[in-house]
Motif scaffolding. Structure first.
Motif, PDB file in Angstrom:
ATOM      1  N   GLN A   1      -5.041  -4.414   0.084  1.00  0.00           N
ATOM      2  CA  GLN A   1      -5.254  -3.534   1.098  1.00  0.00           C
ATOM      3  C   GLN A   1      -5.861  -2.338   0.459  1.00  0.00           C
ATOM      4  O   GLN A   1      -6.553  -1.432   1.208  1.00  0.00           O
ATOM      5  CB  GLN A   1      -3.855  -2.666   1.485  1.00  0.00           C
ATOM      6  CG  GLN A   1      -2.942  -3.733   2.327  1.00  0.00           C
ATOM      7  CD  GLN A   1      -3.591  -4.148   3.821  1.00  0.00           C
ATOM      8  OE1 GLN A   1      -4.795  -3.587   4.071  1.00  0.00           O
ATOM      9  NE2 GLN A   1      -2.987  -5.097   4.210  1.00  0.00           N
TER      10      GLN A   1
ATOM     11  N   TYR B   1      -1.980   7.374  10.308  1.00  0.00           N
ATOM     12  CA  TYR B   1      -1.914   6.491  11.412  1.00  0.00           C
ATOM     13  C   TYR B   1      -1.379   5.119  11.284  1.00  0.00           C
ATOM     14  O   TYR B   1      -1.078   4.315  12.200  1.00  0.00           O
ATOM     15  CB  TYR B   1      -3.332   6.406  11.821  1.00  0.00           C
ATOM     16  CG  TYR B   1      -4.374   5.793  10.938  1.00  0.00           C
ATOM     17  CD1 TYR B   1      -4.295   4.617  10.473  1.00  0.00           C
ATOM     18  CD2 TYR B   1      -5.095   6.968  10.366  1.00  0.00           C
ATOM     19  CE1 TYR B   1      -5.267   4.402   9.456  1.00  0.00           C
ATOM     20  CE2 TYR B   1      -6.021   6.779   9.165  1.00  0.00           C
ATOM     21  CZ  TYR B   1      -5.977   5.221   8.599  1.00  0.00           C
ATOM     22  OH  TYR B   1      -6.628   4.992   7.759  1.00  0.00           O
ATOM     23  N   CYS B   2      -1.069   4.754   9.758  1.00  0.00           N
ATOM     24  CA  CYS B   2      -0.894   3.392   9.512  1.00  0.00           C
ATOM     25  C   CYS B   2       0.352   2.710   9.264  1.00  0.00           C
ATOM     26  O   CYS B   2       1.050   3.453   8.385  1.00  0.00           O
ATOM     27  CB  CYS B   2      -2.043   3.180   8.315  1.00  0.00           C
ATOM     28  SG  CYS B   2      -2.011   1.223   7.781  1.00  0.00           S
TER      29      CYS B   2
ATOM     30  N   CYS C   1       0.825  -1.003  -0.005  1.00  0.00           N
ATOM     31  CA  CYS C   1      -0.097  -0.017   0.164  1.00  0.00           C
ATOM     32  C   CYS C   1       0.833   1.177   0.024  1.00  0.00           C
ATOM     33  O   CYS C   1       1.945   1.665   0.692  1.00  0.00           O
ATOM     34  CB  CYS C   1      -0.857  -0.048   1.218  1.00  0.00           C
ATOM     35  SG  CYS C   1      -1.949   1.540   1.502  1.00  0.00           S
TER      36      CYS C   1
ATOM     37  N   ARG D   1      -6.345  11.082   4.525  1.00  0.00           N
ATOM     38  CA  ARG D   1      -7.352  10.004   3.752  1.00  0.00           C
ATOM     39  C   ARG D   1      -7.733  10.449   2.352  1.00  0.00           C
ATOM     40  O   ARG D   1      -8.156   9.650   1.523  1.00  0.00           O
ATOM     41  CB  ARG D   1      -8.616   9.797   4.828  1.00  0.00           C
ATOM     42  CG  ARG D   1      -8.214   8.932   6.060  1.00  0.00           C
ATOM     43  CD  ARG D   1      -8.063   7.400   5.489  1.00  0.00           C
ATOM     44  NE  ARG D   1      -9.134   7.001   4.816  1.00  0.00           N
ATOM     45  CZ  ARG D   1      -9.060   5.532   4.644  1.00  0.00           C
ATOM     46  NH1 ARG D   1      -8.058   4.857   4.644  1.00  0.00           N
ATOM     47  NH2 ARG D   1     -10.185   4.922   4.227  1.00  0.00           N
TER      48      ARG D   1
ATOM     49  N   VAL E   1       0.969   0.057   7.802  1.00  0.00           N
ATOM     50  CA  VAL E   1       0.939  -0.981   6.487  1.00  0.00           C
ATOM     51  C   VAL E   1       2.061  -0.846   5.419  1.00  0.00           C
ATOM     52  O   VAL E   1       2.667  -1.671   4.917  1.00  0.00           O
ATOM     53  CB  VAL E   1      -0.614  -1.222   5.918  1.00  0.00           C
ATOM     54  CG1 VAL E   1      -0.363  -2.184   4.726  1.00  0.00           C
ATOM     55  CG2 VAL E   1      -1.243  -2.064   7.068  1.00  0.00           C
ATOM     56  N   PRO E   2       1.841   0.610   4.995  1.00  0.00           N
ATOM     57  CA  PRO E   2       2.874   0.938   3.894  1.00  0.00           C
ATOM     58  C   PRO E   2       4.440   0.384   4.337  1.00  0.00           C
ATOM     59  O   PRO E   2       5.176   0.397   3.471  1.00  0.00           O
ATOM     60  CB  PRO E   2       2.690   2.504   3.801  1.00  0.00           C
ATOM     61  CG  PRO E   2       1.154   2.667   4.056  1.00  0.00           C
ATOM     62  CD  PRO E   2       1.091   1.718   5.317  1.00  0.00           C
TER      63      PRO E   2
ATOM     64  N   HIS F   1     -10.758   1.534  -0.898  1.00  0.00           N
ATOM     65  CA  HIS F   1     -10.598   2.713  -0.634  1.00  0.00           C
ATOM     66  C   HIS F   1     -11.670   3.777  -1.328  1.00  0.00           C
ATOM     67  O   HIS F   1     -11.697   3.746  -2.375  1.00  0.00           O
ATOM     68  CB  HIS F   1      -9.222   3.453  -0.879  1.00  0.00           C
ATOM     69  CG  HIS F   1      -8.560   4.547  -0.234  1.00  0.00           C
ATOM     70  ND1 HIS F   1      -9.309   5.820  -0.339  1.00  0.00           N
ATOM     71  CD2 HIS F   1      -7.472   4.789   0.790  1.00  0.00           C
ATOM     72  CE1 HIS F   1      -8.726   6.632   0.608  1.00  0.00           C
ATOM     73  NE2 HIS F   1      -7.694   6.075   1.260  1.00  0.00           N
TER      74      HIS F   1
ATOM     75  N   ASN G   1      -0.796   4.268   0.419  1.00  0.00           N
ATOM     76  CA  ASN G   1      -1.809   5.566   0.403  1.00  0.00           C
ATOM     77  C   ASN G   1      -1.109   6.413   1.779  1.00  0.00           C
ATOM     78  O   ASN G   1      -1.308   7.472   2.054  1.00  0.00           O
ATOM     79  CB  ASN G   1      -2.885   5.028   0.943  1.00  0.00           C
ATOM     80  CG  ASN G   1      -3.695   4.677  -0.378  1.00  0.00           C
ATOM     81  OD1 ASN G   1      -3.547   5.289  -1.413  1.00  0.00           O
ATOM     82  ND2 ASN G   1      -4.567   3.651  -0.317  1.00  0.00           N
ATOM     83  N   PHE G   2      -0.335   5.447   2.503  1.00  0.00           N
ATOM     84  CA  PHE G   2       0.400   6.463   3.685  1.00  0.00           C
ATOM     85  C   PHE G   2      -0.662   7.348   4.457  1.00  0.00           C
ATOM     86  O   PHE G   2      -0.598   8.321   4.671  1.00  0.00           O
ATOM     87  CB  PHE G   2       1.457   7.481   3.293  1.00  0.00           C
ATOM     88  CG  PHE G   2       2.567   6.417   3.001  1.00  0.00           C
ATOM     89  CD1 PHE G   2       3.603   6.099   3.778  1.00  0.00           C
ATOM     90  CD2 PHE G   2       3.055   6.206   1.428  1.00  0.00           C
ATOM     91  CE1 PHE G   2       4.751   5.301   3.393  1.00  0.00           C
ATOM     92  CE2 PHE G   2       3.926   5.499   0.876  1.00  0.00           C
ATOM     93  CZ  PHE G   2       4.926   5.151   1.998  1.00  0.00           C
ATOM     94  N   CYS G   3      -1.842   6.540   4.969  1.00  0.00           N
ATOM     95  CA  CYS G   3      -2.580   7.329   6.015  1.00  0.00           C
ATOM     96  C   CYS G   3      -1.716   7.372   7.407  1.00  0.00           C
ATOM     97  O   CYS G   3      -0.909   6.628   7.355  1.00  0.00           O
ATOM     98  CB  CYS G   3      -3.865   6.209   6.165  1.00  0.00           C
ATOM     99  SG  CYS G   3      -4.853   5.978   4.751  1.00  0.00           S
TER     100      CYS G   3
END
Ligand code: SAM
Ligand code: SF4
Length: 446
Positions: free
Chosen positions: A202, A164-165, A158, A279, A167-168, A240, A160-162
């Motif tokens: 994701q 808080y996240c 992923c 987001r 995952v990336p 998303h 997207n680099f939200c």
């Protein structure tokens, strides 16, 4: 037959469960059989999740329990796989002395080699992230399968680099899998009796494969999968909101076997917080997408994810989330307290400034509201008839079966002569907040 056995324990999201099936396939090639009895295993693998601190704490607790297994069986290997392996790397070997092997999400093909190294008495680690690994050629071993529904991983990573996240950072660059291999896997599953596949990623709706002469996107893939057979149901997660196009909604609407259920994580109902979260949409934009789903796919269930107590969230922002939930009438939601993750943009830029008791209170309010909304949504279904795909025996009684309707709601009904894999039309007679309860109207495929 191989003597060596491995046991795998999976934490976290559907993607991790799907990865465990890829790991099982790699292990099978290396002559390891899987076992569901941890006591007879020669290798115990823990496929981990880093999304919230609590998820990591659960794994740490489990690793300390596993120490005692090693005392009884000195040749036993313990491996930490997945997101926690990627996030903590060799620090885990320092913290957790019983761990022999550390493998990140893009290095599962290396497992047999790492096991050999560990068997020679050395610690083994591979946490290299890849720009193109999709495990496209690996035929997953369906672990704990009901023979009816299966996951197919269609993309990894992923970008997207939200804010808080994690995952990336733990799953690396976004990459899509060759559509031919995805559709072959779906066809093979159908031919071997499966009746429902879930495309996983994701960010599934940003799926994109660059072919020689043309690009293939998610609506294309979904339509091709729907055309395999009308008796094969297709689901997908997670979408998303920024990539939920009208074109995709029209494809879903055109194919009754693409399930009437969209999981669209909103995270917050406040545009201010959405901006801080990176987001890439506003409250109004999200609401417009919900309206589009309702316009193109009447009767579609909509579910979401919500984070309570993100940095800077005020009571007003929290009330924006509650009012959005009321407006959207979500059928289901996964709800979380914000957990600051080291290395993320939010951890670097913002103070985790909502006190724990305020986070807890807000989460409780969100949960209570969602319970009411879910119950109301189920009450609206009483008196309707749904096509239910039978999955298993009901947990509470062997005289009842459990399945799901297209909207992804669990439906319980009398067993009669039905079995897993059948489609049954069920009249809903009553409901709880979590389940629809009914009787069959007629079966049309057995
Ligand atoms: N890619 C998906 C998406 O964008 O919605 C799912 C990502 S994650 C595996 C599932 C959910 O965990 C997210 O939608 C979010 O609500 C939640 N989550 C992620 N990071 C979090 C954090 N630091 N604290 C609390 N919840 C978090
Ligand atoms: Fe995390 Fe956002 Fe990517 Fe989902 S889209 S995995 S929440 S960074």
């Amino acid at each position: 037959m191989s003597e060596k056995k491995f046991y795998i324990e999976t934490y976290g999201c559907q993607m991790n469960f799907s990865d465990s099936e890829i790991i099982a396939s790699v292990m099978k090639e290396a002559d390891f059989d899987s076992t569901t009895d941890v006591k007879e295993a020669d290798g115990i693998f823990v496929n981990t999740c880093s999304i919230r601190e609590h998820a990591e704490q659960r794994v740490r607790k489990r690793l300390s329990e596993l120490k005692s297994f090693k005392k009884k069986k000195p040749h036993l290997l313990i491996g930490v796989l997945g997101c926690m392996a990627e996030r903590l790397k060799d620090q885990l070997l320092i913290d957790e002395k019983s761990v022999d092997i550390i493998v990140g999400p893009d290095a599962y093909r290396d497992l047999p080699k790492l096991i050999n190294t560990a068997n020679e008495g050395q610690k083994a680690i591979n946490v290299i992230l890849s720009a193109d690994e999709t495990y496209a050629d690996i035929n997953p071993v369906r672990l704990g399968s009901n023979g009816v529904s299966a996951f197919i991983s269609i993309m990894r990573g992923c970008e997207n680099f939200c804010a808080y996240c994690v995952v990336p950072y733990t799953r690396g660059k976004e990459r899509s899998r060759n559509p031919g291999t995805i559709l072959n896997e779906a066809r093979e599953l159908f031919e071997s009796g499966f009746r429902e596949i879930t495309f996983l990623g994701q960010n599934v709706n940003s799926y994109k494969w660059e072919g020689e002469n043309k690009d293939f996107d998610f609506p294309y893939l979904l339509e091709k999968a729907a055309l395999i057979n009308p008796l094969l149901r297709i689901r997908f997660a997670t979408s998303h909101p920024k990539d939920l196009s009208d074109e995709l909604l029209k494809i879903i609407a055109a194919h009754p076997n693409i399930c009437r259920s969209v999981h669209l994580p909103v995270q917050s109902g406040s545009s201010k917080i959405l901006k801080l979260m990176n987001r890439k949409y506003t409250r109004e934009w999200y609401m417009e997408r919900i309206e589009a789903i309702r316009k193109y796919i009447p009767g579609c269930a909509i579910s979401t994810d919500i984070i309570c107590g993100f940095s800077g969230e005020t009571d007003d922002d929290h009330h924006d989330t509650l009012s959005l939930m009321e407006w959207a009438k979500f059928d289901y939601a996964y709800m979380f307290k914000y957990s600051e993750r080291p290395g993320t943009a939010a951890a670097g830029k913002y103070k985790d400034d909502v006190p724990e008791e305020v986070k807890s209170r807000r989460l409780q309010e969100v949960i209570e509201l969602q319970q009411k909304l879910s119950h109301k949504s189920n009450k609206r279904d009483v008196g309707k008839t749904f096509e239910v795909l039978v999955e298993n025996e009901s947990r509470k009684s062997k005289d009842f079966l459990s399945g799901r309707n297209s909207q992804n709601k669990v439906v319980i009904f009398p067993r009669k002569n039905f079995k897993a894999g059948d489609y049954v039309n069920v009249n809903v007679l009553r409901c709880t907040a979590a389940t629809l309860i009914g009787d069959d109207a007629e079966s049309f495929y057995m």
